[in-house]
Scaffold this active site. Structure first.
Site, PDB file in Angstrom:
ATOM      1  N   HIS A  37       0.841  -1.202   0.000  1.00 12.93           N
ATOM      2  CA  HIS A  37       0.000   0.000   0.000  1.00 12.93           C
ATOM      3  C   HIS A  37       0.879   1.257   0.000  1.00 12.93           C
ATOM      4  O   HIS A  37       0.571   2.254  -0.646  1.00 12.93           O
ATOM      5  CB  HIS A  37      -0.888   0.040   1.246  1.00 12.93           C
ATOM      6  CG  HIS A  37      -1.796  -1.143   1.397  1.00 12.93           C
ATOM      7  ND1 HIS A  37      -1.671  -2.053   2.411  1.00 12.93           N
ATOM      8  CD2 HIS A  37      -2.859  -1.564   0.656  1.00 12.93           C
ATOM      9  CE1 HIS A  37      -2.616  -2.980   2.309  1.00 12.93           C
ATOM     10  NE2 HIS A  37      -3.351  -2.714   1.245  1.00 12.93           N
ATOM     11  N   GLN A  61     -17.756  -7.450  -1.332  1.00 11.67           N
ATOM     12  CA  GLN A  61     -16.794  -8.232  -2.120  1.00 11.67           C
ATOM     13  C   GLN A  61     -16.336  -9.495  -1.403  1.00 11.67           C
ATOM     14  O   GLN A  61     -15.481 -10.215  -1.905  1.00 11.67           O
ATOM     15  CB  GLN A  61     -15.603  -7.363  -2.546  1.00 11.67           C
ATOM     16  CG  GLN A  61     -14.661  -6.960  -1.434  1.00 11.67           C
ATOM     17  CD  GLN A  61     -13.656  -5.924  -1.921  1.00 11.67           C
ATOM     18  OE1 GLN A  61     -14.017  -4.800  -2.264  1.00 11.67           O
ATOM     19  NE2 GLN A  61     -12.394  -6.304  -1.980  1.00 11.67           N
ATOM     20  N   LYS A 184       3.598  -9.093  -0.463  1.00 13.93           N
ATOM     21  CA  LYS A 184       3.047  -8.509   0.764  1.00 13.93           C
ATOM     22  C   LYS A 184       1.527  -8.541   0.696  1.00 13.93           C
ATOM     23  O   LYS A 184       0.934  -8.241  -0.341  1.00 13.93           O
ATOM     24  CB  LYS A 184       3.488  -7.052   0.900  1.00 13.93           C
ATOM     25  CG  LYS A 184       4.982  -6.892   0.948  1.00 13.93           C
ATOM     26  CD  LYS A 184       5.418  -6.434   2.301  1.00 13.93           C
ATOM     27  CE  LYS A 184       6.910  -6.176   2.310  1.00 13.93           C
ATOM     28  NZ  LYS A 184       7.448  -6.017   3.641  1.00 13.93           N
ATOM     29  N   ARG A 187      -3.289 -10.344   4.512  1.00 17.16           N
ATOM     30  CA  ARG A 187      -3.692 -11.678   4.967  1.00 17.16           C
ATOM     31  C   ARG A 187      -2.495 -12.551   5.365  1.00 17.16           C
ATOM     32  O   ARG A 187      -2.702 -13.645   5.895  1.00 17.16           O
ATOM     33  CB  ARG A 187      -4.519 -12.388   3.888  1.00 17.16           C
ATOM     34  CG  ARG A 187      -5.919 -11.789   3.729  1.00 17.16           C
ATOM     35  CD  ARG A 187      -6.781 -12.636   2.802  1.00 17.16           C
ATOM     36  NE  ARG A 187      -8.168 -12.228   2.809  1.00 17.16           N
ATOM     37  CZ  ARG A 187      -8.752 -11.511   1.843  1.00 17.16           C
ATOM     38  NH1 ARG A 187      -8.066 -11.102   0.811  1.00 17.16           N
ATOM     39  NH2 ARG A 187     -10.039 -11.208   1.931  1.00 17.16           N
TER      40      ARG A 187
HETATM   41  P1  AMP Z   1      -6.280  -4.282  -0.319  1.00 20.21           P
HETATM   42  O1  AMP Z   1      -6.194  -3.413   0.898  1.00 20.21           O
HETATM   43  O2  AMP Z   1      -5.717  -5.647  -0.107  1.00 20.21           O
HETATM   44  O3  AMP Z   1      -7.626  -4.253  -0.958  1.00 20.21           O
HETATM   45  O4  AMP Z   1      -5.298  -3.625  -1.374  1.00 20.21           O
HETATM   46  C1  AMP Z   1      -5.422  -2.284  -1.756  1.00 20.21           C
HETATM   47  C2  AMP Z   1      -4.540  -2.025  -2.933  1.00 20.21           C
HETATM   48  O5  AMP Z   1      -3.191  -2.336  -2.616  1.00 20.21           O
HETATM   49  C3  AMP Z   1      -4.914  -2.892  -4.147  1.00 20.21           C
HETATM   50  O6  AMP Z   1      -4.783  -2.112  -5.322  1.00 20.21           O
HETATM   51  C4  AMP Z   1      -3.872  -3.968  -4.109  1.00 20.21           C
HETATM   52  O7  AMP Z   1      -3.609  -4.542  -5.373  1.00 20.21           O
HETATM   53  C5  AMP Z   1      -2.668  -3.201  -3.594  1.00 20.21           C
HETATM   54  N1  AMP Z   1      -1.687  -4.123  -3.030  1.00 20.21           N
HETATM   55  C6  AMP Z   1      -1.921  -5.085  -2.085  1.00 20.21           C
HETATM   56  N2  AMP Z   1      -0.798  -5.785  -1.862  1.00 20.21           N
HETATM   57  C7  AMP Z   1       0.157  -5.269  -2.679  1.00 20.21           C
HETATM   58  C8  AMP Z   1       1.534  -5.566  -2.922  1.00 20.21           C
HETATM   59  N3  AMP Z   1       2.161  -6.541  -2.277  1.00 20.21           N
HETATM   60  N4  AMP Z   1       2.188  -4.817  -3.833  1.00 20.21           N
HETATM   61  C9  AMP Z   1       1.566  -3.821  -4.504  1.00 20.21           C
HETATM   62  N5  AMP Z   1       0.279  -3.482  -4.311  1.00 20.21           N
HETATM   63  C10 AMP Z   1      -0.418  -4.201  -3.427  1.00 20.21           C
END
Ligand code: AMP
Length: 282
Positions: A37, A61, A184, A187
């Site tokens: 993030h 979702q 990363k 979860r």
């Molecule tokens: P989430 O909070 O898991 O819904 O992720 C929010 C945003 O962060 C989404 O666009 C994900 O694809 C991105 N994201 C999550 N993990 C990573 C990572 N390891 N590297 C780059 N972006 C990430």
């Protein structure tokens, strides 16, 4: 940095800023922020006058047997990370703020969802597209940043932006990884010690596939077979899928060529992990 919980307040604040000529970069997340993030936020900070981070664990979702209730949350920590990353506004709505009453309209995604996570998590991308439609209207960003870790999500959002004429530039950001290659993810905290050690094999198996393709293997089935063999030998997790498609169309391929994605999901006891690589082949 300001935290805003009311959609109308957020909308008005942004409208005023945009009237003053500011460009807006938007990073939607479900919180429990990590380096992935942070990378999205750093890129947004570099490329826009204002950076808006949303933190919203979006119930629509999640499937009925998924981890909505237990999804990790830590707003105090997230605030600190956001502050350090130079975020201007955190939009942090309650579920009732985003979904009051019985909804009259939901977004249903027609394309690019019959494969990969879309097939395994029915309705997931409808929830993503619905909440992003709301968030795009509230934040009115010039650019929106998404991680390639969720490559199918990027493919779906690409369709959403084009089909609904959002005047937004989608900015894909490469996956940020731990030192041993594990992508990363919020979860990852669910992994037991031994599973955490095994989890690096997801990326290892993708690297193995990449080398095989570079060495001339052109059959998707053979590549998928190699990955499966590697994962089954080196992890206790259950392979959920290993699939190879064109990217971003997510169409099946007889032979590996053009821009492709190799994507996989593995179920450990408490966590289902996903990973992927994309390659541009001649
Ligand atoms: P989430 O909070 O898991 O819904 O992720 C929010 C945003 O962060 C989404 O666009 C994900 O694809 C991105 N994201 C999550 N993990 C990573 C990572 N390891 N590297 C780059 N972006 C990430």
């Amino acid at each position: 940095m300001k935290i805003i919980t009311v959609a109308r307040d957020m909308q008005r604040t942004i409208r005023a800023e945009k009237r003053a000529g500011k460009s807006v970069g938007f990073v939607p997340t479900m919180g429990y922020l990590h380096e992935g993030h942070r990378r999205l936020l750093t890129n947004a900070r570099r490329e826009n006058d204002l950076v808006v981070l949303s933190i919203f664990v979006n119930p629509t979702q999640f499937g009925p047997n998924e981890d909505f209730e237990t999804y990790p949350r830590d707003m105090n920590r997230d605030e600190k990370i956001a502050e350090e990353a130079g975020v201007d506004f955190i939009f942090f709505p309650a579920v009732q703020e985003m979904y009051h009453d019985e909804p009259s309209v939901n977004v249903t995604v027609q394309n690019r969802t019959a494969v990969l996570c879309g097939r395994k998590r029915p309705g997931h991308f409808d929830g993503v597209a619905t909440v992003l439609t709301k968030l795009f209207h509230i934040i009115q960003p010039d650019k929106a940043y998404f991680g390639m870790k969720d490559a199918q999500q990027i493919a779906v959002i690409d369709g959403l932006i084009k089909d609904f004429h959002f005047d937004i530039e989608l900015v894909p950001v490469p996956t940020v990884r731990e030192e041993d290659g594990l992508a990363k993810s919020s979860r990852n905290v669910y992994l037991h010690q031994e599973e955490r050690r095994e989890a690096k094999e997801l990326y290892q198996s993708l690297q193995l596939a990449k080398r095989a393709i570079e060495d001339g293997v052109a059959s998707p089935a053979r590549i998928a077979g190699m990955i499966r063999e590697h994962l089954e030998a080196s992890t206790s997790g259950e392979v959920d899928y290993i699939e190879i498609y064109s990217y971003p169309d997510l169409e099946p391929l007889e032979k590996l060529k053009g821009k492709i994605i190799i994507a996989l999901a593995v179920k450990f006891k408490q966590a289902r992990l996903i990973d992927n690589i994309t390659m541009a082949l001649s």
